[in-house]
Motif scaffolding. Structure first.
Motif, PDB file in Angstrom:
ATOM      1  N   UNK A   1     -16.114  43.098  30.529  1.00  0.00           N
ATOM      2  CA  UNK A   1     -14.754  42.784  30.072  1.00  0.00           C
ATOM      3  C   UNK A   1     -14.278  43.818  29.070  1.00  0.00           C
ATOM      4  N   UNK A   2     -15.185  44.265  28.196  1.00  0.00           N
ATOM      5  CA  UNK A   2     -14.817  45.242  27.180  1.00  0.00           C
ATOM      6  C   UNK A   2     -14.419  46.574  27.820  1.00  0.00           C
ATOM      7  N   UNK A   3     -15.191  47.021  28.802  1.00  0.00           N
ATOM      8  CA  UNK A   3     -14.871  48.270  29.486  1.00  0.00           C
ATOM      9  C   UNK A   3     -13.532  48.172  30.221  1.00  0.00           C
ATOM     10  N   UNK A   4     -13.318  47.030  30.860  1.00  0.00           N
ATOM     11  CA  UNK A   4     -12.071  46.835  31.602  1.00  0.00           C
ATOM     12  C   UNK A   4     -10.859  46.926  30.674  1.00  0.00           C
ATOM     13  N   UNK A   5     -10.951  46.330  29.499  1.00  0.00           N
ATOM     14  CA  UNK A   5      -9.831  46.370  28.563  1.00  0.00           C
ATOM     15  C   UNK A   5      -9.513  47.800  28.140  1.00  0.00           C
ATOM     16  N   UNK A   6     -10.543  48.607  27.936  1.00  0.00           N
ATOM     17  CA  UNK A   6     -10.299  50.000  27.545  1.00  0.00           C
ATOM     18  C   UNK A   6      -9.690  50.809  28.696  1.00  0.00           C
ATOM     19  N   UNK A   7     -10.077  50.494  29.930  1.00  0.00           N
ATOM     20  CA  UNK A   7      -9.456  51.160  31.085  1.00  0.00           C
ATOM     21  C   UNK A   7      -7.965  50.835  31.138  1.00  0.00           C
ATOM     22  N   UNK A   8      -7.637  49.555  30.971  1.00  0.00           N
ATOM     23  CA  UNK A   8      -6.231  49.136  31.013  1.00  0.00           C
ATOM     24  C   UNK A   8      -5.441  49.756  29.864  1.00  0.00           C
ATOM     25  N   UNK A   9      -6.023  49.743  28.678  1.00  0.00           N
ATOM     26  CA  UNK A   9      -5.332  50.315  27.510  1.00  0.00           C
ATOM     27  C   UNK A   9      -5.106  51.812  27.699  1.00  0.00           C
ATOM     28  N   UNK A  10      -6.047  52.467  28.359  1.00  0.00           N
ATOM     29  CA  UNK A  10      -5.944  53.917  28.541  1.00  0.00           C
ATOM     30  C   UNK A  10      -4.814  54.292  29.484  1.00  0.00           C
ATOM     31  N   UNK A  11      -4.597  53.478  30.534  1.00  0.00           N
ATOM     32  CA  UNK A  11      -3.640  53.847  31.568  1.00  0.00           C
ATOM     33  C   UNK A  11      -2.322  53.071  31.522  1.00  0.00           C
ATOM     34  N   UNK A  12      -2.187  52.116  30.639  1.00  0.00           N
ATOM     35  CA  UNK A  12      -0.947  51.357  30.585  1.00  0.00           C
ATOM     36  C   UNK A  12       0.191  52.284  30.138  1.00  0.00           C
ATOM     37  N   UNK A  13       1.372  52.059  30.687  1.00  0.00           N
ATOM     38  CA  UNK A  13       2.507  52.957  30.477  1.00  0.00           C
ATOM     39  C   UNK A  13       3.298  52.550  29.235  1.00  0.00           C
ATOM     40  N   UNK A  14       2.813  52.946  28.059  1.00  0.00           N
ATOM     41  CA  UNK A  14       3.513  52.696  26.797  1.00  0.00           C
ATOM     42  C   UNK A  14       3.416  53.951  25.942  1.00  0.00           C
ATOM     43  N   UNK A  15       4.121  53.969  24.816  1.00  0.00           N
ATOM     44  CA  UNK A  15       4.137  55.130  23.937  1.00  0.00           C
ATOM     45  C   UNK A  15       2.774  55.349  23.284  1.00  0.00           C
ATOM     46  N   UNK A  16       2.567  56.577  22.771  1.00  0.00           N
ATOM     47  CA  UNK A  16       1.275  56.875  22.147  1.00  0.00           C
ATOM     48  C   UNK A  16       1.081  56.085  20.858  1.00  0.00           C
ATOM     49  N   UNK A  17       2.182  55.696  20.201  1.00  0.00           N
ATOM     50  CA  UNK A  17       2.035  54.892  18.978  1.00  0.00           C
ATOM     51  C   UNK A  17       1.530  53.494  19.304  1.00  0.00           C
ATOM     52  N   UNK A  18       1.977  52.926  20.423  1.00  0.00           N
ATOM     53  CA  UNK A  18       1.476  51.608  20.828  1.00  0.00           C
ATOM     54  C   UNK A  18       0.016  51.700  21.268  1.00  0.00           C
ATOM     55  N   UNK A  19      -0.323  52.792  21.935  1.00  0.00           N
ATOM     56  CA  UNK A  19      -1.730  52.967  22.315  1.00  0.00           C
ATOM     57  C   UNK A  19      -2.607  53.106  21.073  1.00  0.00           C
ATOM     58  N   UNK A  20      -2.082  53.800  20.059  1.00  0.00           N
ATOM     59  CA  UNK A  20      -2.851  53.938  18.821  1.00  0.00           C
ATOM     60  C   UNK A  20      -3.048  52.581  18.167  1.00  0.00           C
ATOM     61  N   UNK A  21      -2.027  51.732  18.212  1.00  0.00           N
ATOM     62  CA  UNK A  21      -2.163  50.377  17.675  1.00  0.00           C
ATOM     63  C   UNK A  21      -3.284  49.626  18.386  1.00  0.00           C
ATOM     64  N   UNK A  22      -3.365  49.802  19.707  1.00  0.00           N
ATOM     65  CA  UNK A  22      -4.429  49.129  20.459  1.00  0.00           C
ATOM     66  C   UNK A  22      -5.796  49.678  20.087  1.00  0.00           C
ATOM     67  N   UNK A  23      -5.880  50.999  19.895  1.00  0.00           N
ATOM     68  CA  UNK A  23      -7.156  51.609  19.541  1.00  0.00           C
ATOM     69  C   UNK A  23      -7.661  51.102  18.195  1.00  0.00           C
ATOM     70  N   UNK A  24      -6.763  50.840  17.282  1.00  0.00           N
ATOM     71  CA  UNK A  24      -7.151  50.461  15.921  1.00  0.00           C
ATOM     72  C   UNK A  24      -7.481  48.984  15.771  1.00  0.00           C
ATOM     73  N   UNK A  25      -7.242  48.170  16.809  1.00  0.00           N
ATOM     74  CA  UNK A  25      -7.544  46.740  16.714  1.00  0.00           C
ATOM     75  C   UNK A  25      -9.039  46.522  16.500  1.00  0.00           C
TER      76      UNK A  25
END
Length: 357
Positions: free
Chosen positions: A161-185
Motif C-alpha cells: 500500500x505504501x509503494x502504491x501511494x508513492x506511485x500515485x503521488x508521483x504521477x498525479x497531475x497537480x502542481x509541484x507545490x502540491x506534490x511537495x506537500x504530499x512528500x512532506x506528510x
C-alpha cells in the motif's frame, strides 16, 4: 557499497518543478553547472548517492538555501548520459525521504547534511484508503484518473500500500507545490487522505462548471425562445393587420415627394434618409422622416427620439469644452503624468464649466 545511514553529507541537485517520491525511477535533464558537478561528485566520491530537492520558485536560476524546500529524497544514480547541448540526462532511483538539515553552497556545487525522514507506522485503515483510491482510478474525470496507461502499468499486484501511494503521488497531475506537500506528510494515511481530497476537489469543480454551463445554456435557450416568439408575434399581427407595413409606409412617403413640388435637394435628402433606414436601420436625421410611422415602429429609434429633447447639438457646444478636451488629450498623448490624473480631470471640468466673458 557505502552505508547510506552513515553517509550524512551528500552532493545536492536542486530541481525546477520536479518532486521525486521514493521508489519511482525518475529521468531529468540537467544543465546548470553546479548540478552537473554534483552528479560527477556523487559518482566519483559518494558511491552514486545524491540528494534531490525541489526549489520553491522554478524561475530562480541560482537558488540559495532559502529558495529550496527542506524535504527531499536521497537517491541512487542509475544512468548518466551527455546530450548534444552538453547538458546531462540523469536517471535515478529515490530511496528515502530526507530532511535537508544544512545546505552548503560552494563555488563548485551544492552539498547538504541530511537526516532520514521516516513516516509513521501504517495502520490497518490504510488498506481501506488504498482500496477507495483504486476504485476512484476507474473514473477518468479526476486528477488520479488522468494517470496514463503507461503509468498505470507500474501499479502491480505485489506492491505494498505504501509503494502504491508513492506511485500515485508521483504521477498525479497537480502542481509541484502540491506534490511537495504530499512528500512532506508524516504518514501514509495522511498521503492517502490527501489523494482522496484531490478527487473531491475535482468533483466539486466539475459540479460548479456544470452549473455555470447549465445557466449559460438556459439563458441562450431563453433568448432563442424570445426571438422565435417575436417573429411569430410579428407574423400573427401581420395576418391580423395590426402592424403598419413598413414597406407601404416608405412607399407613401415616396409618393408624397413625387406629387408635391418640393425642392429637388429636399426630395433627395429625404429619399437618402429613408433608404438609409430601410437598408441599415440607422435613424434618419430629417425630422419629418424620423417622425414617420415607419421609423417610430422601431423601439430603439423611438426611445432615442424621445430623449433627444434633453440633448445638446454638437454645433451648440461652446469652445470651452473643446479647448479643455484638447488640452487634456494632448497631455495624455505626451504621456505627461507629472500631475496626478484626478487633478488633470478636475482642471478640465473646471475649465469647461467656468463662464467665459
Amino acid at each position: 557499497m557505502a552505508d547510506l545511514k552513515n553517509t550524512m553529507r551528500l552532493p545536492l541537485i536542486c530541481t525546477r518543478g520536479i518532486v521525486s517520491f521514493p521508489g519511482n525511477d525518475t529521468t531529468i535533464d540537467i544543465g546548470r553547472e553546479k548540478s552537473i558537478n554534483a552528479v560527477n561528485l556523487a559518482k566519483d566520491n559518494f558511491d552514486e548517492f545524491i540528494v534531490i530537492a525541489s526549489q520553491i520558485d522554478p524561475s530562480v536560476d541560482e537558488p540559495t538555501a532559502k529558495d529550496m524546500f527542506t524535504v527531499g529524497v536521497v537517491a541512487r544514480i542509475s544512468l548518466v548520459s551527455v546530450n548534444k547541448d552538453q547538458s546531462i540526462r540523469l536517471v535515478y532511483t529515490p530511496l528515502d525521504k530526507v530532511n535537508l538539515e544544512e545546505i552548503e553552497i560552494t563555488d563548485e556545487s551544492y552539498f547538504c547534511e541530511i537526516s532520514i525522514k521516516d513516516n509513521k507506522a501504517s495502520t490497518p485503515q490504510l488498506k481501506n484508503y488504498v482500496m477507495q483510491i483504486m476504485k476512484l482510478l476507474e473514473d477518468p474525470r479526476n486528477p488520479l484518473g488522468e494517470i496514463s496507461q503507461y503509468h498505470s502499468s507500474k501499479i502491480t499486484a505485489n506492491q505494498s500500500s505504501e509503494q502504491l501511494l508513492y506511485v500515485l503521488a508521483n504521477y498525479v497531475n497537480v502542481s509541484h507545490t502540491k506534490k511537495q506537500e504530499m512528500l512532506e506528510l508524516d504518514s501514509y494515511e495522511e498521503l492517502a487522505q490527501y489523494l482522496i481530497s484531490l478527487v473531491g476537489y475535482s468533483k466539486a469543480s466539475q459540479k460548479i462548471e456544470k452549473e455555470i454551463n447549465d445557466k449559460i445554456r438556459e439563458k441562450f435557450e431563453k433568448n432563442q425562445r424570445e426571438v422565435i416568439l417575436r417573429e411569430k408575434l410579428k407574423i400573427v399581427k401581420d395576418e391580423l393587420g395590426d402592424v403598419t407595413d413598413s414597406k407601404d409606409e416608405g412607399e407613401s412617403i415616396r409618393k408624397i415627394l413625387e406629387e408635391n413640388p418640393y425642392p429637388q435637394n429636399i426630395k433627395n435628402r429625404v429619399l437618402d434618409e429613408l433608404k438609409r433606414y430601410e437598408t441599415m436601420g440607422y435613424g434618419p436625421s430629417n425630422n419629418n422622416v424620423a417622425a414617420s410611422d415607419v421609423v417610430q415602429a422601431n423601439p430603439a429609434l423611438a426611445a432615442l427620439a424621445s430623449q433627444s429633447v434633453y440633448a445638446v447639438a454638437q454645433n451648440d457646444v461652446l469652445n470651452p469644452f473643446w479647448d479643455a478636451a484638447k488640452a487634456f488629450g494632448q497631455t495624455m498623448i505626451n504621456k505627461d503624468y507629472s500631475v496626478p490624473m484626478q487633478e488633470l480631470l478636475d482642471a478640465m471640468v473646471n475649465q469647461i464649466i467656468t463662464p467665459t466673458e
